[in-house]
Scaffold this motif. Structure first.
Motif, short mmCIF file in Angstrom:
data_model
loop_
_atom_site.label_atom_id
_atom_site.label_comp_id
_atom_site.label_asym_id
_atom_site.label_seq_id
_atom_site.Cartn_x
_atom_site.Cartn_y
_atom_site.Cartn_z
N LYS A 199 35.46 63.02 54.52
CA LYS A 199 35.85 63.71 55.75
C LYS A 199 34.69 63.76 56.74
N ASP A 248 39.60 58.71 56.20
CA ASP A 248 40.78 59.39 55.70
C ASP A 248 40.88 59.20 54.19
N TYR A 290 36.02 64.20 48.64
CA TYR A 290 36.86 64.37 49.84
C TYR A 290 36.03 64.87 51.01
N LYS A 339 39.25 52.49 56.17
CA LYS A 339 40.05 53.42 56.98
C LYS A 339 40.56 54.58 56.11
N ARG A 340 40.86 54.26 54.82
CA ARG A 340 41.43 55.28 53.94
C ARG A 340 41.04 54.99 52.49
N GLU A 347 43.61 60.25 50.62
CA GLU A 347 44.94 60.72 50.22
C GLU A 347 45.01 60.76 48.70
#
Length: 120
Positions: A100, A105, A96, A82-83, A107
């Motif tokens: 994307k 996701d 990134y 998920k991230r 961070e």
């Protein structure tokens, strides 16, 4: 709520941030998987040296330099997390864009800070 997390760049060295993250994730009762270049164990979590096909990974937290991440792009994408968390020193704008484009996701953050501030 527990988040199944894969720590990439795991180390048995207690002074490494990946080691601290594994212990802190366990403290916060998250299910932890770990991948590193050397077999080992941290707080009951086995450090795998093979790229295993883990199921239902919520988070991948990286402790590899951007150059060293390249070999794992396809692996991480295949896990469909998920991230992905890029800890300090692992920032990677090239990756990134790929994340994307694959609906994952990401961070730029410190896993330890996210946990301590209840933002994980």
């Amino acid at each position: 709520m527990s988040k199944k997390t894969l720590v990439i760049g795991a180390s048995e060295n207690v002074q490494r941030y990946s080691n601290m993250a594994i212990r802190k994730l366990k403290q916060f009762e998250h299910e932890v998987k770990a991948f590193g270049l050397r077999k080992g164990e941290v707080d009951g979590v086995v450090i795998d040296t093979d790229l295993l096909s883990y199921e239902n990974i919520d988070m991948v937290t990286l402790y590899l330099s951007p150059k060293n991440q390249e070999a794992y792009y396809d692996y991480i994408l295949g896990l469909k997390p998920k991230r992905v968390i890029f800890n300090p020193g692992t920032e990677n704008p090239e990756f990134y864009e790929t994340l994307k484009n694959n609906g994952i996701d990401f961070e730029e953050a410190c896993t330890l800070v996210l946990l301590n501030t209840k933002q994980y």
